[in-house]
Design an enzyme around this catalytic site. Structure first.
Site, PDB file in Angstrom:
ATOM      1  N   ALA A 129      -4.119  -7.943  -4.104  1.00  0.00           N
ATOM      2  CA  ALA A 129      -3.434  -6.651  -4.009  1.00  0.00           C
ATOM      3  C   ALA A 129      -4.107  -5.656  -4.937  1.00  0.00           C
ATOM      4  O   ALA A 129      -4.569  -6.026  -6.018  1.00  0.00           O
ATOM      5  CB  ALA A 129      -1.964  -6.806  -4.388  1.00  0.00           C
ATOM      6  N   ASP A 176       0.822  -1.221   0.000  1.00  0.00           N
ATOM      7  CA  ASP A 176       0.000   0.000   0.000  1.00  0.00           C
ATOM      8  C   ASP A 176       0.849   1.261   0.000  1.00  0.00           C
ATOM      9  O   ASP A 176       0.425   2.311   0.478  1.00  0.00           O
ATOM     10  CB  ASP A 176      -0.950   0.031   1.214  1.00  0.00           C
ATOM     11  CG  ASP A 176      -1.755  -1.250   1.358  1.00  0.00           C
ATOM     12  OD1 ASP A 176      -2.329  -1.682   0.349  1.00  0.00           O
ATOM     13  OD2 ASP A 176      -1.794  -1.813   2.461  1.00  0.00           O
ATOM     14  N   LYS A 211       2.456   1.943  -5.133  1.00  0.00           N
ATOM     15  CA  LYS A 211       3.175   1.377  -6.278  1.00  0.00           C
ATOM     16  C   LYS A 211       2.453   1.622  -7.579  1.00  0.00           C
ATOM     17  O   LYS A 211       3.083   1.788  -8.624  1.00  0.00           O
ATOM     18  CB  LYS A 211       3.361  -0.137  -6.077  1.00  0.00           C
ATOM     19  CG  LYS A 211       4.355  -0.501  -4.988  1.00  0.00           C
ATOM     20  CD  LYS A 211       4.589  -1.998  -4.915  1.00  0.00           C
ATOM     21  CE  LYS A 211       3.375  -2.758  -4.477  1.00  0.00           C
ATOM     22  NZ  LYS A 211       2.954  -2.437  -3.097  1.00  0.00           N
ATOM     23  N   ARG A 263       2.309 -29.581  -6.185  1.00  0.00           N
ATOM     24  CA  ARG A 263       2.324 -30.180  -7.523  1.00  0.00           C
ATOM     25  C   ARG A 263       0.981 -30.790  -7.924  1.00  0.00           C
ATOM     26  O   ARG A 263       0.919 -31.799  -8.607  1.00  0.00           O
ATOM     27  CB  ARG A 263       3.452 -31.221  -7.624  1.00  0.00           C
ATOM     28  CG  ARG A 263       4.831 -30.602  -7.543  1.00  0.00           C
ATOM     29  CD  ARG A 263       5.923 -31.620  -7.366  1.00  0.00           C
ATOM     30  NE  ARG A 263       5.860 -32.244  -6.043  1.00  0.00           N
ATOM     31  CZ  ARG A 263       6.774 -33.080  -5.573  1.00  0.00           C
ATOM     32  NH1 ARG A 263       7.805 -33.430  -6.313  1.00  0.00           N
ATOM     33  NH2 ARG A 263       6.660 -33.595  -4.366  1.00  0.00           N
TER      34      ARG A 263
END
Length: 432
Positions: free
Chosen positions: A39, A13, A16, A146
């Site tokens: 995000a 936060d 960016k 996997r």
């Protein structure tokens, strides 16, 4: 030309989105290399607001190639919804402008459900992490285990049912243990096949695309999500996200060699915030915290959750500089501090009576550290909208220089408002 990695140097936060958008004008390719749609980035371009959570910030810029790398966990339905919203805003979201790595692991409904089941159970025991309940952690678990379904599997309807069965063997055992009904093979197959046609046109060998772009001399911008202190290894564990958020992940999460990374830019807020549970040494549960939260509009882009706010913590950012190899920082939200009589900066910690200059790795020790503050004089003038050093009050410049000294990294860019043009450039990260 140097390729650039952008990372958050705090708990995320830090702003960016704006910085990546600003840098994308100088880049040819913008890559998301980790995280998921937990995000959020808010971009303000010519007064128009774009809210992104999964798509790279470069997608709003014409003429740029955006890439979702293999280090991301990818919710196909969230992608379709976000792309549709951007198209309504006039953004050209097409396979020519956006590529998704074929080996990217998918987030399914059962991942989101398991995330919620666990958080509910943890809430009852007082041990919740504070996740966004979007299935990020469970999806990364399946990737490491996997058993993940990946983007490329949507194109192989012969083996996809077998992969779904393998996934359900694991998940249904967990669901039964948590007291919830099993997920069905038919429902998961329908979930996948219903969206495959909208996802597959974007699929590509991203490692090859990036190698070709790099060899052609094009500039690549690698965009991280969250922040260094939420890194699964280097953050405030266990109150962290489920991926590596540090700069080194840019290579592994996109399919380029470490030598392809030239400049690491750390996005750094002029104070400190975090969302969710976990330690926060400089948190201000008082009028200062309320002031910073209100003035800084500190609410999560994705969740809307109110952010916890506090003074700048130089210990944490100095550690982030070292862990990421940060060459310069982009200091954001300096204008939020306008008008304060005094401003405090954390320069060290007290832990069990001793002075330390780092954040200990132990959860218990992190909870016990006490900040050591230096107090600086505030400024009465405004920094909002400033586009040169000369436009800044003298005390604001002194504050910035003090931060540089404490963290051991220079300010490369200084942001003074959400508008992309309200940015003071000191060092262009893309320069040789």
């Amino acid at each position: 030309m140097a390729n650039v990695v952008v990372v958050g140097s705090q708990w995320g936060d830090e702003g960016k989105g704006k910085i990546v958008d600003w840098l994308s004008e100088r880049a040819d390719v913008v890559v998301r290399f980790q995280g998921g749609h937990n995000a959020g980035h808010t971009l303000v371009v010519d007064g128009k607001v774009y809210k992104l959570s999964l798509l790279p910030s470069g997608v709003v810029r014409e003429g740029k190639l955006s890439i979702i790398g293999n280090g991301v966990v990818f919710d196909p339905h969230a992608f379709v919804a976000e792309a549709a919203k951007l198209k309504e805003q006039g953004v050209d979201v097409t396979p020519e402008r956006l590529k998704i790595a074929e080996n990217t692991a998918l987030i399914l409904s059962l991942h989101r459900e398991l995330d919620g089941f666990r958080e509910d159970a943890a809430s009852n025991s007082g041990t919740k992490i504070g996740t966004t309940r979007r299935g990020i952690g469970p999806a990364y678990e399946d990737k490491v285990g996997r058993r993940a379904v990946r983007v490329m599997d949507l194109a192989d309807l012969e083996t996809l049912p077998l992969k779904v069965d393998r996934l359900l063997t694991h998940h249904n055992a967990l669901r039964r243990g948590l007291g919830h009904p099993e997920a069905t093979h038919e429902a998961i197959m329908q979930e996948l096949t219903s969206v495959a046609g909208e996802i597959l046109p974007y699929m590509d060998r991203v490692w090859k695309v990036l190698d070709d772009k790099r060899r052609a001399g094009e500039r690549i911008l690698f965009e991280g999500a969250q922040g260094t202190l939420l890194d699964i290894d280097h953050g405030t564990y266990p109150f962290v996200t489920s991926s590596n958020t540090v700069a080194g992940q840019a290579a592994a999460g996109s399919g380029v060699g470490p030598g392809a990374i030239g400049y690491v830019l750390g996005i750094t807020k002029a104070y400190t915030t975090r969302v969710g549970e976990g330690p926060f040494p400089t948190e201000q549960k008082n009028e200062i915290g309320e002031f910073l939260g209100t003035r800084g509009h500190e609410f999560g882009v994705v969740t809307g959750r109110k952010r916890r706010c506090g003074w700048f913590d130089a210990v944490l950012v100095r550690q982030a500089v070292a862990v990421n190899g940060i060459k310069g920082i982009a200091l954001t939200k300096l204008d939020v501090l306008d008008g304060l009589d005094e401003i405090k900066v954390c320069t060290g910690y007290k832990l069990d009576g001793e002075t330390i200059d780092y954040l200990p790795a132990s959860q218990g020790a992190q909870a016990r550290v006490e900040p050591i503050y230096e107090t600086l004089e505030g400024w009465k003038g405004t920094t909002a909208g400033a586009r040169s050093w000369n436009a800044l009050p003298a005390q604001a410049v002194k504050y910035v220089r003090y931060i540089e000294e404490l963290i051991g990294a220079p300010v490369a860019l200084l942001s003074t408002s959400p508008e992309r043009d309200d940015t003071i450039l000191v060092t262009d990260p893309f320069q040789d």
